[in-house]
Design an enzyme around this catalytic site. Sequence first.
Site, mmCIF file in Angstrom:
data_model
loop_
_atom_site.group_PDB
_atom_site.id
_atom_site.type_symbol
_atom_site.label_atom_id
_atom_site.label_comp_id
_atom_site.label_asym_id
_atom_site.label_seq_id
_atom_site.Cartn_x
_atom_site.Cartn_y
_atom_site.Cartn_z
ATOM 1 N N CYS A 13 -87.508 -45.784 25.413
ATOM 2 C CA CYS A 13 -88.341 -45.587 26.608
ATOM 3 C C CYS A 13 -87.630 -44.688 27.616
ATOM 4 C CB CYS A 13 -88.682 -46.927 27.244
ATOM 5 S SG CYS A 13 -89.666 -46.772 28.742
ATOM 6 N N CYS A 54 -88.091 -45.673 31.268
ATOM 7 C CA CYS A 54 -87.277 -46.835 31.678
ATOM 8 C C CYS A 54 -85.809 -46.442 31.854
ATOM 9 C CB CYS A 54 -87.309 -47.940 30.632
ATOM 10 S SG CYS A 54 -88.896 -48.285 29.898
ATOM 11 N N ASP A 55 -85.278 -45.685 30.911
ATOM 12 C CA ASP A 55 -83.823 -45.516 30.823
ATOM 13 C C ASP A 55 -83.311 -44.090 31.056
ATOM 14 O OD1 ASP A 55 -83.607 -48.214 30.185
ATOM 15 O OD2 ASP A 55 -83.913 -47.845 28.059
#
Length: 315
Positions: free
Chosen positions: A141, A144-145
Site C-alpha cells: 500500500c 499507507c507507507d
Amino acid sequence: MLENIERIKCLIIGSGPAGYTAAIYAARADLKPVMYTGMQMGGQLTTTTEVDNFPGYPDGTDGTAMMEDLKKQAERFGTEVRFGLITSVDFSTEVGGIHKVIVDEDKTIEAETVIISTGATAKYLGLESEQRLIGGGVSACATCDGFFYRKQDVVVIGAGDTAAEEATYLSNICNKVTILVRKDYMRASKAMQTRVKNTANIEVKYNTELDEVLGDNVVVGVRAVNNITGEKEVIDVTGLFIAIGHKPNTDIFKGILDMDETGYLKTKGKSTKTNVPGVFAAGDVQDKEYRQAVTAAGTGCMAALDAERYLGSLV
Ligand code: NDP
C-alpha cells in the site's frame, strides 16, 4: 443443537475500519450488533506499521493500536465482538426475512440484518524473503507507507492500474521508482501508462521479475531477473511495493450475492444495499477504487444507517 442457534438484529462480519464503524453506529441505534472478527482481527491495517492519514491522529498512530481503539469504541456502546469465522451463509431473499449464518461450522446465527465488511487481501508473490520483510520495507500500500521512503529509491511490482497508480503516487515522494513488469507490456489503462511514461523519475523494466528481496531485517535492495535472458541484477532500494492486485474476501457469498467479475460485492447506487434485502456491504469488499481506512469507515457508517432504516421500514 438448539442452544447453538442465536437470533439477533444485526450481524457484522469482519473487523476492519468498516466493520467497527458500522458497529459503533449500529450499537448506538440500539441494534445490539454482534461482530465476528474473522481470522485477522482488525483487518489489513494491522499489517501496516504507522497510520498517518486517518483524520484525528495528528502524530499518526500504529495500525494495530488504532484498530484496538476502534474495537473499544464499538464495545463501549454494547457491540459484542467475538473471534470467529463465518463458514457459510443462507440468506433469505424475502424483505424482512431472516438470514442464517454459520460460525466455525458449528453455531447458527439468525440475523435480521447482516453487514458484510470482510475486506480484501493484498496479493503477494509468496517469496520467503518478501514475506519475512513485510513491515520492514515490503508493503502492498503506497498511500499507507510511501511517506516512509521519502527521497529514497523504491521498486513496484505489477503492471495493472494499481501498479501504475502506486508508482505515480510514489514518484511524488521518492527519489526514483522502478517498476518491474513480467511481460513486455503493461495492462494498465492507456491514460495511466501515459502518466507513467511522462514521469521522469519512473523507470519501467519489462520482462523482469523479482528474484529475491535483499536484507535481513529491513530491505536494502532487490535482485531482479530478466525472464528472457536470465540475466540478474541488484537494484539498491529501501522500499518494495507489491501491486499485483487484491482479492476481495467474498468466496462464501458466491452465487448468493451479486459481484463483479473480480469478486467485489455490488452495492446499489450510493447505498450499501446488496441485491439481498437486509444484507449490506461496506469497506474494501465492495470498493476496489479507493481502499482507504477512512473511506471504509465512511461506508461502514452508511451500512449501519441503511440497516437501521431497513428495519424501521418493516414495522
Ligand atoms: P490487475 O489484476 O488488473 O493487475 C495485476 C497485475 O499484477 C497484472 O499486470 C499482472 O501481470 C501482475 N502480476 C500478477 N501476478 C504477478 C506476479 N506473480 N509477478 C509479477 N506480476 C504479477 O490488478 P490491479 O490491482 O492493478 O487492478 C484491479 C482492478 O482494479 C482493475 O480492474 C483495475 O482497472 C482497477 N483499478 C482501478 C483504478 C482506478 O480506476 N483508479 C486504480 C486501481 C485499480 P500480467 O499483466 O502479466 O498478468
